[in-house]
Design an enzyme around this catalytic site. Structure first.
Site, PDB file in Angstrom:
ATOM      1  CG  ASP A   1     -27.992  10.839  -6.602  1.00 39.07           C
ATOM      2  OD1 ASP A   1     -27.381  10.864  -8.183  1.00 39.07           O
ATOM      3  OD2 ASP A   1     -28.373  10.521  -6.597  1.00 39.07           O
TER       4      ASP A   1
ATOM      5  CE  LYS B   1     -30.937  14.111  -6.970  1.00 38.81           C
ATOM      6  NZ  LYS B   1     -30.248  13.111  -7.119  1.00 38.81           N
TER       7      LYS B   1
ATOM      8  CE1 TYR C   1     -20.985  26.975  -4.852  1.00 45.46           C
ATOM      9  CE2 TYR C   1     -19.531  28.936  -3.738  1.00 45.46           C
ATOM     10  CZ  TYR C   1     -19.573  27.441  -4.149  1.00 45.46           C
ATOM     11  OH  TYR C   1     -18.927  26.491  -3.729  1.00 45.46           O
TER      12      TYR C   1
ATOM     13  CG  ASP D   1     -17.560  23.674  -3.583  1.00 49.11           C
ATOM     14  OD1 ASP D   1     -16.250  23.748  -4.072  1.00 49.11           O
ATOM     15  OD2 ASP D   1     -17.925  23.915  -2.730  1.00 49.11           O
TER      16      ASP D   1
ATOM     17  CG  ASP E   1     -12.971  19.632  -3.041  1.00 49.36           C
ATOM     18  OD1 ASP E   1     -12.494  20.544  -3.828  1.00 49.36           O
ATOM     19  OD2 ASP E   1     -12.734  19.674  -1.785  1.00 49.36           O
TER      20      ASP E   1
END
Ligand code: IPM
Ligand code: MN
Length: 357
Positions: free
Chosen positions: A225, A192, A139, A249, A253
């Site tokens: 994941d 990750k 970002y 982010d 969702d």
């Protein structure tokens, strides 16, 4: 703080943003009378329409104005006449960065009566919190092009992670997990580390070090994941998740739909430092096609107001609003989807007000 006037800047924004903001302020007004505090809301017309008229997004002196407030309430941004990215970057990300709101707090709680797409799951299974770092990562806007527009074009977009940035977020998440004090009392780092062996190694090492100061908090780790699978399969296993900006982010969702979607999900952009100004927002977009129809769900905006109260010196009032919302979703509303609630936007606001007392 609780004894003086609560000073709020409201940016209702675009599309249906003003309609849901009005309901959030209606509830604020009612709860202030019940709990006996005073507030002041300064309305700011920042957003797509103003940008199209003036070319300005955050006007001159705007940030300094916000710095005089206790909190900011943001309705929604996104205007069909403005190219994607302009308002997001120029308003939402601008405020997050310039006000150094380094925590994005997303409670994920399935309220009574609200439908989740997960079969056989209810409110007792879905109640966790995502703490997303809010000022770094992809970002930052660091990068550029080489040979743009040619067949040899190269685009670079860099993820920046700093020790200071991840440590302050991780530390806040540990404190929050301790305070939340759920029976699980577990903070899960989501990253990750198997691929992002520099940036997420920094996160991993910092997480391990900070954990030493919180022996009472259990720790866990998920690759991002795998987290997406676990969140669907075993959402009840999570208590608090701490993660990077970009992954946060995405997983919020996913989490948002588990809690009933954008009509109910709210979030806070927090600067928890002394004198910091935080901003609270419903997660749904501006839904321009529904503008002025009194059909959009104000629950997310009202929940965002509850968070504002909780984090701005009025936790009892915040809890009161939350309880009233749960009563309305659990006993009155047919659905959380726009136009299918069984009530209009304003009527849902009235129901929450009636449930406050
Ligand atoms: C969010 C939104 C923003 C983000 C967009 C609108 C820039 O998706 O708050 O999650 O990516 O952070
Ligand atoms: Mn998002």
């Amino acid at each position: 703080m609780a004894s003086s006037t609560l000073k709020i800047a409201a940016i209702p924004g675009d599309g249906t943003g003003p309609e849901v903001t009005a309901e959030a302020i209606k509830v604020l007004d009612a709860v202030s009378k019940i709990d006996g505090f005073t507030y002041d809301v300064e309305m700011l017309d920042w957003g797509g329409d103003r940008y199209l008229k003036t070319g300005e997004i955050v006007p001159e002196g705007g940030l300094d104005l916000l710095r005089t407030k206790d909190a900011v309430f943001l309705g929604a941004i996104g205007h069909p006449g403005v190219a994607p990215g302009i308002l997001e970057k120029g308003l939402l990300l601008e405020l997050r960065f310039k006000l150094d709101q380094y925590i994005n707090l997303r409670p994920v709680k399935l309220l009574p009566g609200v439908e989740t797409p997960l079969a056989g799951r209810g409110p007792k299974d879905i109640d966790f919190v995502v703490v997303r770092e809010n000022t770094e990562d992809l970002y930052c806007g660091v990068g550029g092009y080489l040979k743009k527009g040619t067949p040899d074009e190269v685009a670079v977009q860099q993820a920046i992670y700093t020790r200071k940035g991840c440590e302050r977020c991780i530390r806040w998440a540990f404190d929050y997990t301790r305070k939340r004090n759920s029976p699980k009392k577990t903070l899960t780092l989501v990253a990750k580390t198997n691929v992002l062996t520099f940036g997420h190694d920094l996160w991993w090492r910092t997480f391990q070090e900070v954990a030493k100061d919180y022996p009472d908090v259990k720790t866990d780790y998920n690759h991002v994941d795998a987290c997406c699978m676990w969140m669907v399969k075993n959402p009840d296993a999570y208590d608090v998740i701490v993660t990077t900006n970009m992954f946060g982010d995405i997983i919020t969702d996913l989490a948002g739909i588990l809690q009933g979607g954008m009509g109910v999900a709210a979030g806070g952009n927090l600067n928890p430092d002394k004198g910091g100004v935080s901003m609270f927002e419903p997660m749904g977009g501006s839904a321009p096609k529904y503008t002025g129809q009194n059909v959009i769900n104000p629950v997310a905006a009202i929940n965002a107001m509850a968070m504002l109260l909780e984090h701005s010196g009025h936790p009892t009032s915040g809890a009161r609003v939350e309880k009233a919302v749960a009563h309305v979703t659990g006993t009155k509303m047919k659905s959380q989807a726009a136009g299918k609630m069984g009530y209009g936007t304003r009527e849902v606001g009235d129901l929450v007000v009636a449930a406050l007392g």
